[in-house]
Design a protein around this motif. Structure first.
Motif, PDB file in Angstrom:
ATOM      1  N   THR A  11      44.080 109.361-103.119  1.00  0.00           N
ATOM      2  CA  THR A  11      43.863 108.001-102.633  1.00  0.00           C
ATOM      3  C   THR A  11      44.239 107.919-101.165  1.00  0.00           C
ATOM      4  OG1 THR A  11      44.438 107.175-104.824  1.00  0.00           O
ATOM      5  CG2 THR A  11      44.403 105.575-103.039  1.00  0.00           C
ATOM      6  N   SER A  12      43.349 107.331-100.364  1.00  0.00           N
ATOM      7  CA  SER A  12      43.637 107.227 -98.935  1.00  0.00           C
ATOM      8  C   SER A  12      44.594 106.064 -98.683  1.00  0.00           C
ATOM      9  CB  SER A  12      42.352 107.028 -98.133  1.00  0.00           C
ATOM     10  OG  SER A  12      41.729 105.838 -98.489  1.00  0.00           O
ATOM     11  N   SER A  13      45.386 106.225 -97.636  1.00  0.00           N
ATOM     12  CA  SER A  13      46.300 105.150 -97.267  1.00  0.00           C
ATOM     13  C   SER A  13      45.631 104.257 -96.236  1.00  0.00           C
ATOM     14  CB  SER A  13      47.604 105.722 -96.705  1.00  0.00           C
ATOM     15  OG  SER A  13      47.361 106.372 -95.477  1.00  0.00           O
ATOM     16  N   GLU A  14      46.151 103.075 -96.055  1.00  0.00           N
ATOM     17  CA  GLU A  14      45.562 102.083 -95.141  1.00  0.00           C
ATOM     18  C   GLU A  14      45.477 102.575 -93.701  1.00  0.00           C
ATOM     19  OE1 GLU A  14      45.302  98.317 -95.378  1.00  0.00           O
ATOM     20  OE2 GLU A  14      45.319  98.275 -97.551  1.00  0.00           O
ATOM     21  N   ASN A  24      43.604 116.303 -96.195  1.00  0.00           N
ATOM     22  CA  ASN A  24      44.821 116.303 -97.011  1.00  0.00           C
ATOM     23  C   ASN A  24      44.526 116.604 -98.477  1.00  0.00           C
ATOM     24  OD1 ASN A  24      46.410 115.736 -94.781  1.00  0.00           O
ATOM     25  ND2 ASN A  24      46.382 113.543 -95.135  1.00  0.00           N
ATOM     26  N   ALA A  25      43.436 116.047 -98.989  1.00  0.00           N
ATOM     27  CA  ALA A  25      43.073 116.274-100.389  1.00  0.00           C
ATOM     28  C   ALA A  25      42.715 117.738-100.638  1.00  0.00           C
ATOM     29  CB  ALA A  25      41.905 115.369-100.783  1.00  0.00           C
ATOM     30  N   SER A  55      38.565 101.954 -92.207  1.00  0.00           N
ATOM     31  CA  SER A  55      39.860 101.909 -92.891  1.00  0.00           C
ATOM     32  C   SER A  55      39.688 101.073 -94.150  1.00  0.00           C
ATOM     33  CB  SER A  55      40.927 101.314 -91.983  1.00  0.00           C
ATOM     34  OG  SER A  55      40.647  99.969 -91.738  1.00  0.00           O
ATOM     35  N   PRO A  56      40.459 101.357 -95.191  1.00  0.00           N
ATOM     36  CA  PRO A  56      40.308 100.599 -96.438  1.00  0.00           C
ATOM     37  C   PRO A  56      40.398  99.091 -96.243  1.00  0.00           C
ATOM     38  CG  PRO A  56      41.741 102.472 -96.782  1.00  0.00           C
ATOM     39  CD  PRO A  56      41.459 102.401 -95.289  1.00  0.00           C
ATOM     40  N   SER A  57      41.199  98.637 -95.301  1.00  0.00           N
ATOM     41  CA  SER A  57      41.336  97.205 -95.097  1.00  0.00           C
ATOM     42  C   SER A  57      40.147  96.586 -94.376  1.00  0.00           C
ATOM     43  CB  SER A  57      42.622  96.917 -94.305  1.00  0.00           C
ATOM     44  OG  SER A  57      42.561  97.547 -93.048  1.00  0.00           O
ATOM     45  N   SER A  58      39.310  97.420 -93.712  1.00  0.00           N
ATOM     46  CA  SER A  58      38.179  96.873 -92.959  1.00  0.00           C
ATOM     47  C   SER A  58      36.863  96.912 -93.732  1.00  0.00           C
ATOM     48  CB  SER A  58      38.008  97.652 -91.647  1.00  0.00           C
ATOM     49  OG  SER A  58      37.548  98.955 -91.914  1.00  0.00           O
ATOM     50  N   ILE A  59      36.877  97.425 -94.934  1.00  0.00           N
ATOM     51  CA  ILE A  59      35.652  97.556 -95.721  1.00  0.00           C
ATOM     52  C   ILE A  59      35.388  96.255 -96.478  1.00  0.00           C
ATOM     53  CG2 ILE A  59      34.557  98.795 -97.627  1.00  0.00           C
ATOM     54  CD1 ILE A  59      36.080 101.273 -96.718  1.00  0.00           C
ATOM     55  N   THR A  78      33.883 114.488-103.096  1.00  0.00           N
ATOM     56  CA  THR A  78      33.283 113.184-103.329  1.00  0.00           C
ATOM     57  C   THR A  78      34.161 112.143-102.659  1.00  0.00           C
ATOM     58  OG1 THR A  78      32.437 113.912-105.466  1.00  0.00           O
ATOM     59  CG2 THR A  78      32.517 111.535-105.079  1.00  0.00           C
ATOM     60  N   VAL A  79      33.556 111.328-101.805  1.00  0.00           N
ATOM     61  CA  VAL A  79      34.295 110.310-101.074  1.00  0.00           C
ATOM     62  C   VAL A  79      33.760 108.942-101.471  1.00  0.00           C
ATOM     63  CG1 VAL A  79      34.917 109.444 -98.785  1.00  0.00           C
ATOM     64  CG2 VAL A  79      34.563 111.901 -99.119  1.00  0.00           C
ATOM     65  N   THR A  80      34.657 108.042-101.820  1.00  0.00           N
ATOM     66  CA  THR A  80      34.310 106.644-102.061  1.00  0.00           C
ATOM     67  C   THR A  80      35.249 105.803-101.205  1.00  0.00           C
ATOM     68  OG1 THR A  80      35.857 106.160-103.860  1.00  0.00           O
ATOM     69  CG2 THR A  80      33.753 107.198-104.472  1.00  0.00           C
ATOM     70  N   THR A  81      35.095 104.504-101.250  1.00  0.00           N
ATOM     71  CA  THR A  81      35.981 103.638-100.473  1.00  0.00           C
ATOM     72  C   THR A  81      37.410 103.678-100.997  1.00  0.00           C
ATOM     73  OG1 THR A  81      35.313 101.768-101.835  1.00  0.00           O
ATOM     74  CG2 THR A  81      34.165 102.080 -99.733  1.00  0.00           C
ATOM     75  N   ASP A  82      37.606 104.099-102.245  1.00  0.00           N
ATOM     76  CA  ASP A  82      38.934 104.091-102.856  1.00  0.00           C
ATOM     77  C   ASP A  82      39.636 105.447-102.899  1.00  0.00           C
ATOM     78  OD1 ASP A  82      38.737 101.353-103.423  1.00  0.00           O
ATOM     79  OD2 ASP A  82      37.643 101.778-105.271  1.00  0.00           O
ATOM     80  N   TYR A  83      38.868 106.519-102.948  1.00  0.00           N
ATOM     81  CA  TYR A  83      39.505 107.816-103.132  1.00  0.00           C
ATOM     82  C   TYR A  83      38.629 108.965-102.643  1.00  0.00           C
ATOM     83  CZ  TYR A  83      36.400 108.234-107.142  1.00  0.00           C
ATOM     84  OH  TYR A  83      35.295 108.297-107.931  1.00  0.00           O
ATOM     85  N   VAL A  84      39.252 110.130-102.578  1.00  0.00           N
ATOM     86  CA  VAL A  84      38.564 111.395-102.314  1.00  0.00           C
ATOM     87  C   VAL A  84      38.844 112.278-103.526  1.00  0.00           C
ATOM     88  CG1 VAL A  84      38.494 113.461-100.878  1.00  0.00           C
ATOM     89  CG2 VAL A  84      38.814 111.232 -99.815  1.00  0.00           C
ATOM     90  N   HIS A  85      37.792 112.802-104.133  1.00  0.00           N
ATOM     91  CA  HIS A  85      37.937 113.692-105.287  1.00  0.00           C
ATOM     92  C   HIS A  85      37.428 115.064-104.877  1.00  0.00           C
ATOM     93  CE1 HIS A  85      38.025 113.524-109.944  1.00  0.00           C
ATOM     94  NE2 HIS A  85      38.533 114.638-109.502  1.00  0.00           N
ATOM     95  N   VAL A  86      38.256 116.079-105.052  1.00  0.00           N
ATOM     96  CA  VAL A  86      37.904 117.440-104.656  1.00  0.00           C
ATOM     97  C   VAL A  86      37.800 118.293-105.911  1.00  0.00           C
ATOM     98  CG1 VAL A  86      38.607 119.438-103.298  1.00  0.00           C
ATOM     99  CG2 VAL A  86      39.159 117.143-102.482  1.00  0.00           C
ATOM    100  N   TYR A  87      36.645 118.956-106.069  1.00  0.00           N
ATOM    101  CA  TYR A  87      36.390 119.842-107.200  1.00  0.00           C
ATOM    102  C   TYR A  87      36.117 121.242-106.684  1.00  0.00           C
ATOM    103  CZ  TYR A  87      34.962 115.569-109.709  1.00  0.00           C
ATOM    104  OH  TYR A  87      34.900 114.337-110.268  1.00  0.00           O
ATOM    105  N   SER A  88      36.485 122.216-107.463  1.00  0.00           N
ATOM    106  CA  SER A  88      36.057 123.578-107.185  1.00  0.00           C
ATOM    107  C   SER A  88      34.558 123.624-107.413  1.00  0.00           C
ATOM    108  CB  SER A  88      36.770 124.543-108.148  1.00  0.00           C
ATOM    109  OG  SER A  88      36.227 125.822-108.020  1.00  0.00           O
ATOM    110  N   GLN A  89      33.821 124.375-106.617  1.00  0.00           N
ATOM    111  CA  GLN A  89      32.351 124.484-106.762  1.00  0.00           C
ATOM    112  C   GLN A  89      32.001 125.005-108.156  1.00  0.00           C
ATOM    113  OE1 GLN A  89      29.912 123.508-104.717  1.00  0.00           O
ATOM    114  NE2 GLN A  89      30.555 123.816-102.621  1.00  0.00           N
ATOM    115  N   ASP A  90      32.924 125.695-108.840  1.00  0.00           N
ATOM    116  CA  ASP A  90      32.672 126.250-110.168  1.00  0.00           C
ATOM    117  C   ASP A  90      32.609 125.177-111.240  1.00  0.00           C
ATOM    118  OD1 ASP A  90      33.295 128.316-108.498  1.00  0.00           O
ATOM    119  OD2 ASP A  90      34.894 129.135-109.732  1.00  0.00           O
ATOM    120  N   GLU A  91      33.275 124.040-111.003  1.00  0.00           N
ATOM    121  CA  GLU A  91      33.330 122.968-112.007  1.00  0.00           C
ATOM    122  C   GLU A  91      32.042 122.167-112.034  1.00  0.00           C
ATOM    123  OE1 GLU A  91      36.711 120.401-111.940  1.00  0.00           O
ATOM    124  OE2 GLU A  91      37.970 122.002-111.174  1.00  0.00           O
TER     125      GLU A  91
END
Length: 92
Positions: A11-14, A24-25, A55-59, A78-91
């Motif tokens: 989860t990204s910070s403000e 970071n993720a 920034s999350p507060s400006s969206i 995968t990036v959304t306004t709420d979070y960044v999800h990182v997967y191994s390419q194998d998954e």
């Protein structure tokens, strides 16, 4: 670099730019210092990423469905306004 986890939801910070949140993720998944990663600009334009997500507060509320997916090193990010999800390419 060796992977300590196969994926992470970060989860990204403000006060953090989305490009920094991605770095970071991915470093958390790999288990390394962010400075050891390949430069993000080799995979995606960090300024464009920051511009799209701001920034999350400006969206605005109607932008809750922004979604972006790209490859970074050997990971799928995968990036959304709420979070960044990182997967191994194998998954899937």
């Amino acid at each position: 670099m060796s992977s300590t986890a196969s994926h992470v939801k970060y989860t990204s910070s403000e006060d953090e730019l989305m490009s920094q949140t991605v770095i970071n993720a991915v470093s958390e998944v790999i288990g390394c210092d962010p400075i050891e990663l390949d430069p993000l600009y080799e995979y995606i334009d960090p300024d464009a990423l920051d511009s799209v997500f701001g920034s999350p507060s400006s969206i605005a509320e109607d932008q809750d469905d922004i979604y972006l997916e790209f490859a970074y090193m050997t990971y799928r990010v995968t990036v959304t306004t709420d979070y960044v999800h990182v997967y191994s390419q194998d998954e899937d």
